[in-house]
Enzyme design. Structure first.
Site, PDB file in Angstrom:
ATOM      1  N   CYS A 172      -2.351  10.665   4.936  1.00  0.00           N
ATOM      2  CA  CYS A 172      -2.783   9.282   4.747  1.00  0.00           C
ATOM      3  C   CYS A 172      -1.601   8.564   4.111  1.00  0.00           C
ATOM      4  O   CYS A 172      -1.231   8.870   2.973  1.00  0.00           O
ATOM      5  CB  CYS A 172      -4.021   9.226   3.861  1.00  0.00           C
ATOM      6  SG  CYS A 172      -4.582   7.544   3.472  1.00  0.00           S
TER       7      CYS A 172
ATOM      8  N   CYS B  77       6.385   1.295 -10.884  1.00  0.00           N
ATOM      9  CA  CYS B  77       5.986   0.563  -9.678  1.00  0.00           C
ATOM     10  C   CYS B  77       5.570  -0.857 -10.076  1.00  0.00           C
ATOM     11  O   CYS B  77       4.654  -1.045 -10.888  1.00  0.00           O
ATOM     12  CB  CYS B  77       4.838   1.279  -8.974  1.00  0.00           C
ATOM     13  SG  CYS B  77       5.176   3.015  -8.592  1.00  0.00           S
TER      14      CYS B  77
ATOM     15  N   CYS C 226       1.791  -2.032 -10.119  1.00  0.00           N
ATOM     16  CA  CYS C 226       0.729  -1.146 -10.605  1.00  0.00           C
ATOM     17  C   CYS C 226       0.334  -1.397 -12.053  1.00  0.00           C
ATOM     18  O   CYS C 226       1.162  -1.238 -12.965  1.00  0.00           O
ATOM     19  CB  CYS C 226       1.157   0.310 -10.431  1.00  0.00           C
ATOM     20  SG  CYS C 226      -0.164   1.471 -10.870  1.00  0.00           S
TER      21      CYS C 226
ATOM     22  N   CYS D 181     -10.140  13.358   0.249  1.00  0.00           N
ATOM     23  CA  CYS D 181      -8.772  12.850   0.210  1.00  0.00           C
ATOM     24  C   CYS D 181      -8.361  12.796  -1.252  1.00  0.00           C
ATOM     25  O   CYS D 181      -9.194  12.565  -2.130  1.00  0.00           O
ATOM     26  CB  CYS D 181      -8.701  11.454   0.839  1.00  0.00           C
ATOM     27  SG  CYS D 181      -7.033  10.720   0.847  1.00  0.00           S
TER      28      CYS D 181
ATOM     29  N   CYS E 297       0.673   6.105 -16.567  1.00  0.00           N
ATOM     30  CA  CYS E 297       1.656   6.645 -15.620  1.00  0.00           C
ATOM     31  C   CYS E 297       3.072   6.284 -16.070  1.00  0.00           C
ATOM     32  O   CYS E 297       3.338   5.139 -16.461  1.00  0.00           O
ATOM     33  CB  CYS E 297       1.389   6.090 -14.226  1.00  0.00           C
ATOM     34  SG  CYS E 297       2.507   6.751 -12.967  1.00  0.00           S
TER      35      CYS E 297
ATOM     36  N   CYS F  91     -12.272   9.686  -1.708  1.00  0.00           N
ATOM     37  CA  CYS F  91     -10.869   9.756  -2.087  1.00  0.00           C
ATOM     38  C   CYS F  91     -10.747   9.757  -3.602  1.00  0.00           C
ATOM     39  O   CYS F  91     -11.359   8.933  -4.288  1.00  0.00           O
ATOM     40  CB  CYS F  91     -10.108   8.571  -1.516  1.00  0.00           C
ATOM     41  SG  CYS F  91     -10.303   8.365   0.275  1.00  0.00           S
TER      42      CYS F  91
ATOM     43  N   ARG G 122      -6.514   1.338   7.967  1.00  0.00           N
ATOM     44  CA  ARG G 122      -7.499   0.962   6.946  1.00  0.00           C
ATOM     45  C   ARG G 122      -7.124  -0.316   6.218  1.00  0.00           C
ATOM     46  O   ARG G 122      -6.008  -0.469   5.730  1.00  0.00           O
ATOM     47  CB  ARG G 122      -7.658   2.081   5.913  1.00  0.00           C
ATOM     48  CG  ARG G 122      -8.653   1.730   4.800  1.00  0.00           C
ATOM     49  CD  ARG G 122      -8.819   2.823   3.782  1.00  0.00           C
ATOM     50  NE  ARG G 122      -9.290   4.041   4.412  1.00  0.00           N
ATOM     51  CZ  ARG G 122      -8.693   5.218   4.290  1.00  0.00           C
ATOM     52  NH1 ARG G 122      -7.609   5.322   3.563  1.00  0.00           N
ATOM     53  NH2 ARG G 122      -9.187   6.271   4.890  1.00  0.00           N
TER      54      ARG G 122
END
Length: 334
Positions: free
Chosen positions: A209, A78, A81, A149, A74, A118, A281
């Site tokens: 979500c 972040c 991550c 999801c 990616c 998901c 969640r």
């Protein structure tokens, strides 16, 4: 009010007394949420449990399984991550899974009791060819009788509609933290970019979500700011994942001072009180939580968990362990 109308100025400066405040209020200031987080622990948990029972099965837990359909590489930065290409972690980049692999994983998750599947991909945002593959996956998983999801990053105009037409039930796109702390964690995309994607999802008629991560070195005020941002979305998300930072060596946040577990429970309670009808969640970080802390989270209003031994690239309690815990607490799968 839409997703684009809530500003940092509003959340910081429009103070409303917590006294007598309704859980269905259309606006929660940061000061309101701070008052919740500052409350005596027993009072906070009691209020959250009362709100929970008004809107949900008090002993029901929804089970979701999350897999990575495209891992690593990616371009974002972040700080939490391990899939960011710029960080040196143990995560190896992998191409997109085949349709057969995804369907097999979904069928296995359903057989173990998961009701929602998901699919996550490490992109800044999907290209059109990626959307075409994802819509095939969504249709195939839906054909198994599961909720679907996806979390694919920033969406361009029209992409959410394509996913919705394929039958996508939920789109996950987290705000991560409060706006005033955001640049300490991420610099390659703006807070408004996230709000814009959420609006695309809403416009397409897909359930939202959206949650965040705590334990990233933020203050209690910043945790309050995150909950205020979520609660003031109009409408607030149907599903609210609250993640506890999983520290991965090689990422900038590795070595961050650990968050007190009871502060995490308080955050769950604040989410339940301010978003009474949402599914709250327990997401990343459960593997490091004791059973007692997880039990307190359920008492505070959490009623959904990620279920399976892996969350994208980080560990998660095994399904047998989760089943044993739910049985021990007298909880049942929704």
């Amino acid at each position: 009010m839409n997703y684009n109308s809530l500003t940092t100025h509003e959340t910081q400066n429009n103070s409303i007394s917590i006294t007598g405040k309704s859980e269905d209020s259309t606006y929660w200031s940061v000061a309101d949420i701070e008052a919740l987080l500052d409350a005596p622990f027993n009072d906070l948990i009691y209020r959250a449990q009362c709100v929970h029972r008004q809107h949900h099965d008090a002993n029901g837990v929804q089970l979701s399984t999350l897999i990575s359909v495209k891992t690593g590489g990616c371009p974002e930065d972040c700080g939490y991550c391990p899939q960011a290409a710029r960080y040196h972690t143990s995560v190896e980049s992998q191409d997109m899974l085949s349709l057969d692999d995804v369907v097999s994983a979904a069928a296995a998750a359903k057989a173990k009791g998961a009701s929602r599947f998901c699919m996550g991909a490490a992109w800044r945002g999907p290209k059109q060819r990626d959307i075409e593959k994802m819509t095939e996956m969504v249709r195939a998983v839906k054909s198994l009788g599961m909720e679907t999801c996806a979390t694919l990053g920033l969406l361009k105009p029209g992409q959410a509609e394509q996913l919705g037409e394929a039958g996508l039930d939920y789109y996950n796109h987290n705000l991560d933290t409060a706006p005033e702390y955001y640049e300490e964690i991420i610099t390659t995309r703006q807070y408004q970019d996230r709000l814009d994607t959420l609006q695309e999802v809403r416009n397409a008629g897909i359930n939202v979500c959206c949650g965040g991560i705590v334990g990233m070195g933020e203050t209690r005020q910043s945790r309050a700011g995150l909950i205020a941002q979520l609660a003031n979305l109009n409408p607030y998300p149907e599903s609210v994942p609250i993640n506890h930072l999983v520290q991965v060596q090689g990422t900038p946040l590795y070595g961050t001072a650990a968050l007190d577990p009871l502060e995490f429970v308080r955050t769950i309670a604040a989410a339940r009180i301010t978003m009474p009808k949402a599914m709250v969640r327990l997401s990343a970080g459960r593997q490091e939580m004791s059973e007692a802390v997880q039990a307190l989270c359920f008492l505070a209003g959490a009623n959904s968990i990620f279920y399976g031994d892996k969350l994208l690239t980080t560990g998660n309690p095994e399904t047998d362990h989760d089943r044993a815990l739910l049985d021990k607490l007298g909880l049942h799968a929704l």
